[in-house]
Scaffold this motif. Structure first.
Motif, PDB file in Angstrom:
ATOM      1  N   LEU A 372       0.847  -1.193   0.000  1.00  0.00           N
ATOM      2  CA  LEU A 372       0.000   0.000   0.000  1.00  0.00           C
ATOM      3  C   LEU A 372       0.879   1.239   0.000  1.00  0.00           C
ATOM      4  CD1 LEU A 372      -2.745  -0.984   2.621  1.00  0.00           C
ATOM      5  CD2 LEU A 372      -2.825  -1.214   0.133  1.00  0.00           C
ATOM      6  N   TRP A 373       0.345   2.302  -0.564  1.00  0.00           N
ATOM      7  CA  TRP A 373       1.108   3.560  -0.578  1.00  0.00           C
ATOM      8  C   TRP A 373       1.479   3.991   0.846  1.00  0.00           C
ATOM      9  CZ3 TRP A 373       3.616   6.503  -3.986  1.00  0.00           C
ATOM     10  CH2 TRP A 373       3.402   6.266  -5.347  1.00  0.00           C
ATOM     11  N   ALA A 374       0.589   3.747   1.785  1.00  0.00           N
ATOM     12  CA  ALA A 374       0.855   4.157   3.177  1.00  0.00           C
ATOM     13  C   ALA A 374       2.073   3.456   3.741  1.00  0.00           C
ATOM     14  CB  ALA A 374      -0.371   3.867   4.045  1.00  0.00           C
ATOM     15  N   SER A 375       2.389   2.258   3.212  1.00  0.00           N
ATOM     16  CA  SER A 375       3.514   1.465   3.737  1.00  0.00           C
ATOM     17  C   SER A 375       4.820   1.737   2.998  1.00  0.00           C
ATOM     18  CB  SER A 375       3.183  -0.033   3.633  1.00  0.00           C
ATOM     19  OG  SER A 375       2.009  -0.342   4.337  1.00  0.00           O
ATOM     20  N   LEU A 376       4.762   2.571   1.984  1.00  0.00           N
ATOM     21  CA  LEU A 376       5.966   2.839   1.194  1.00  0.00           C
ATOM     22  C   LEU A 376       6.869   3.822   1.947  1.00  0.00           C
ATOM     23  CD1 LEU A 376       6.642   1.666  -1.601  1.00  0.00           C
ATOM     24  CD2 LEU A 376       5.971   3.844  -2.608  1.00  0.00           C
ATOM     25  N   SER A 377       8.100   3.413   2.212  1.00  0.00           N
ATOM     26  CA  SER A 377       9.023   4.239   3.001  1.00  0.00           C
ATOM     27  C   SER A 377       9.544   5.409   2.184  1.00  0.00           C
ATOM     28  CB  SER A 377      10.198   3.390   3.486  1.00  0.00           C
ATOM     29  OG  SER A 377      11.003   3.002   2.384  1.00  0.00           O
ATOM     30  N   ASN A 378      10.078   6.393   2.894  1.00  0.00           N
ATOM     31  CA  ASN A 378      10.687   7.550   2.230  1.00  0.00           C
ATOM     32  C   ASN A 378      11.899   7.125   1.411  1.00  0.00           C
ATOM     33  OD1 ASN A 378       8.862   9.465   3.128  1.00  0.00           O
ATOM     34  ND2 ASN A 378      10.022   9.889   5.013  1.00  0.00           N
ATOM     35  N   ASN A 379      12.614   6.108   1.894  1.00  0.00           N
ATOM     36  CA  ASN A 379      13.752   5.603   1.112  1.00  0.00           C
ATOM     37  C   ASN A 379      13.284   5.018  -0.218  1.00  0.00           C
ATOM     38  OD1 ASN A 379      15.701   6.322   2.950  1.00  0.00           O
ATOM     39  ND2 ASN A 379      15.697   4.337   3.999  1.00  0.00           N
ATOM     40  N   SER A 380      12.147   4.326  -0.189  1.00  0.00           N
ATOM     41  CA  SER A 380      11.592   3.766  -1.422  1.00  0.00           C
ATOM     42  C   SER A 380      11.157   4.878  -2.365  1.00  0.00           C
ATOM     43  CB  SER A 380      10.402   2.847  -1.110  1.00  0.00           C
ATOM     44  OG  SER A 380      10.834   1.672  -0.465  1.00  0.00           O
ATOM     45  N   LEU A 381      10.564   5.917  -1.826  1.00  0.00           N
ATOM     46  CA  LEU A 381      10.159   7.053  -2.655  1.00  0.00           C
ATOM     47  C   LEU A 381      11.375   7.686  -3.330  1.00  0.00           C
ATOM     48  CD1 LEU A 381       7.468   8.806  -0.400  1.00  0.00           C
ATOM     49  CD2 LEU A 381       7.106   7.235  -2.313  1.00  0.00           C
ATOM     50  N   SER A 382      12.466   7.808  -2.558  1.00  0.00           N
ATOM     51  CA  SER A 382      13.700   8.367  -3.121  1.00  0.00           C
ATOM     52  C   SER A 382      14.269   7.445  -4.187  1.00  0.00           C
ATOM     53  CB  SER A 382      14.737   8.577  -2.013  1.00  0.00           C
ATOM     54  OG  SER A 382      14.285   9.532  -1.088  1.00  0.00           O
ATOM     55  N   SER A 383      14.217   6.141  -3.926  1.00  0.00           N
ATOM     56  CA  SER A 383      14.755   5.171  -4.882  1.00  0.00           C
ATOM     57  C   SER A 383      13.938   5.163  -6.173  1.00  0.00           C
ATOM     58  CB  SER A 383      14.757   3.777  -4.249  1.00  0.00           C
ATOM     59  OG  SER A 383      15.284   2.828  -5.146  1.00  0.00           O
ATOM     60  N   ILE A 384      12.620   5.241  -6.067  1.00  0.00           N
ATOM     61  CA  ILE A 384      11.751   5.278  -7.253  1.00  0.00           C
ATOM     62  C   ILE A 384      12.012   6.543  -8.050  1.00  0.00           C
ATOM     63  CG2 ILE A 384       9.361   5.492  -8.038  1.00  0.00           C
ATOM     64  CD1 ILE A 384       8.596   3.656  -5.658  1.00  0.00           C
ATOM     65  N   SER A 385      12.149   7.661  -7.347  1.00  0.00           N
ATOM     66  CA  SER A 385      12.460   8.928  -8.020  1.00  0.00           C
ATOM     67  C   SER A 385      13.776   8.829  -8.769  1.00  0.00           C
ATOM     68  CB  SER A 385      12.527  10.079  -7.007  1.00  0.00           C
ATOM     69  OG  SER A 385      11.313  10.221  -6.321  1.00  0.00           O
TER      70      SER A 385
END
Length: 454
Positions: A372-385
């Motif tokens: 779920l989006w709620a479970s996505l960590s900030n590190n994952s967001l940075s990695s996806i970016s």
């Protein structure tokens, strides 16, 4: 259309017209009746022999005949006339580019020739003149959003029929099914051109006042050029797709991107690789990556890639209109808005991606589609970016762009007078088109230079 004899489009005609004394060129040798009828043999007017029946050869013959009607013009082609025109532009024939009206900007689209063509070469015959010529000869054209110019019919036959019809009207003699086996000069400056079929022992000789070599990338033209003392820059492929051994990427075949920025990195960096960063549309294929941005990279990197055995690293920015901080911000906003949704089902629409590719990025990043989006960590967001901005692919080889094939290489432009396209080594010998070491990127630039270098 205003004809300017100082314009390189009209050469070798310019050089032909400006000769103060003309030698009388005639046909000679046995079995000549297969090439010229008796009336032509008795004609004492000068003869121009054009070797090659592609766009450069046929158009050069038309211009020569139209500006010097008494000049006899013979075009010899071993295959089909304008065969490459038929398949160019996906069968539609991209005749020029309507967005490059500035001559300096136009010249920048030629990986080989960009420095030499920055002068007055396109000054009086640029894309606008090409468009005018075809429009005035019965081929209405259209300019697409990316600048490519096609016949309204979307069929290359329109261009072929126009060129062949005009050649016939002008009295150009078109001979198919024979090759120019050799050519040499006589003491009086005339040319002796040996013509025949390579499979036969018989051949014919033609005596010509002028010779135009317009054989494209064929080895035939290179052989003829060396017979006259010209050097040849070894030809290598240009305008090809990249092979990427990634089964997950291959599963996305058919997905396109309207705009990416792609950078090519090679193991043995050479001087000035600034052109190995390009922007534009890209397409995923069953074997790797294609589209205008890839073809432009292949053109600018043709020699570097050849030296690197077509291996390197391709770095793609899939969201070039966003910096990485803006991308992270959009992902964080999306996380807040769609916290209870699976990351595989939704993503920021501002990125302009399709769902299948988004899931490819998630897979490469290591995120589960069920997360779920709620479970996505900030590190994952940075990695996806980071992946969206800096996605790397291992280039393992080259593919051919459909049935087209453009080469980098040929007779060096330094051995040619760009004012007349006449050889600096042999008087009355001319070159046109891809036999020269000049080639353009995709988008109509190769056809444009083929009918400008005359």
């Amino acid at each position: 259309m205003n004809l300017n004899l100082a314009n390189p489009l009209w050469v070798p005609v310019k050089a032909l017209l400006c000769r103060t004394s003309r030698s009388r060129g005639i046909f000679t040798a046995t079995a000549i009746n297969s090439l010229v009828d008796k009336k032509e043999k008795q004609n004492e007017n000068e003869l121009l022999v054009v070797v090659g029946g592609g766009a450069a050869g046929v158009y050069g013959a038309i211009r020569a005949k139209s500006l010097s009607p008494d000049l006899r013009v013979l075009v010899i082609e071993k295959g089909r006339f304008l065969s490459k025109v038929k398949i160019s532009g996906g069968g539609r024939c991209n005749v020029t580019n309507g967005h490059c009206t500035d001559t300096i900007r136009l010249a920048e689209n030629y990986p080989r020739g960009n420095k030499e063509l920055k002068g007055s070469f396109f000054f009086t015959h640029g894309p606008g003149d090409t468009m005018s010529w075809f429009s005035e000869h019965g081929v209405p054209l259209k300019v697409e959003d990316d600048g490519r110019v096609f016949p309204v019919s979307d069929n290359s036959t329109s261009v072929i029929d126009c060129l062949l019809n005009e050649a016939n009207i002008r009295g150009v003699r078109l001979e198919r099914g024979k090759s120019v086996l050799s050519a040499s000069t006589k003491p009086d400056g005339k040319f002796v051109v040996k013509v025949g079929k390579r499979s036969d022992d018989t051949s014919e000789s033609i005596e010509a006042s002028y010779l135009l070599i317009a054989t494209g990338s064929s080895q035939q033209g290179h052989v003829l050029a060396t017979q006259f003392g010209h050097s040849i820059v070894d030809p290598v492929p240009s305008l090809f797709t990249f092979k990427i051994n990634d089964p997950s990427l291959a599963a996305l075949a058919g997905i396109s991107f309207s705009k990416v920025q792609a950078k090519l990195k090679l193991e043995n960096p050479q001087r000035d690789l600034s052109k190995l960063v390009q922007s534009g549309p890209m397409l995923v294929t069953h074997w790797g990556l294609s589209g205008p941005v890839i073809l432009r990279l292949s053109a600018w990197g043709a020699r570097h890639l050849f030296s690197s055995e077509y291996k390197g690293i391709l770095i793609v920015d899939f969201i070039p209109d966003f910096n990485i901080e803006a991308a992270k911000s959009l992902l964080k906003q999306h996380k807040l808005q769609f916290s209870k949704h699976k990351v595989s089902n939704t993503f920021p629409q501002q990125f302009g991606l399709v769902n299948r590719f988004w899931n490819y990025i998630l897979s490469r990043e290591g995120s589960s589609g069920d997360t779920l989006w709620a479970s996505l960590s900030n590190n994952s967001l940075s990695s996806i970016s980071g992946l969206l901005k800096h996605c790397t692919f291992q280039v393992t080889g080259k593919g051919q762009y459909k049935d087209e094939f453009v080469t980098a290489g040929g007779v060096p432009l330094s051995e040619i007078s760009l004012k007349t396209m006449e050889s600096k080594l042999i008087p009355k010998l001319f070159f046109a088109g891809e036999v020269l070491n000049v080639d353009g990127v995709t988008g109509g630039f190769n056809f444009q230079v083929n009918i400008s270098i005359k």
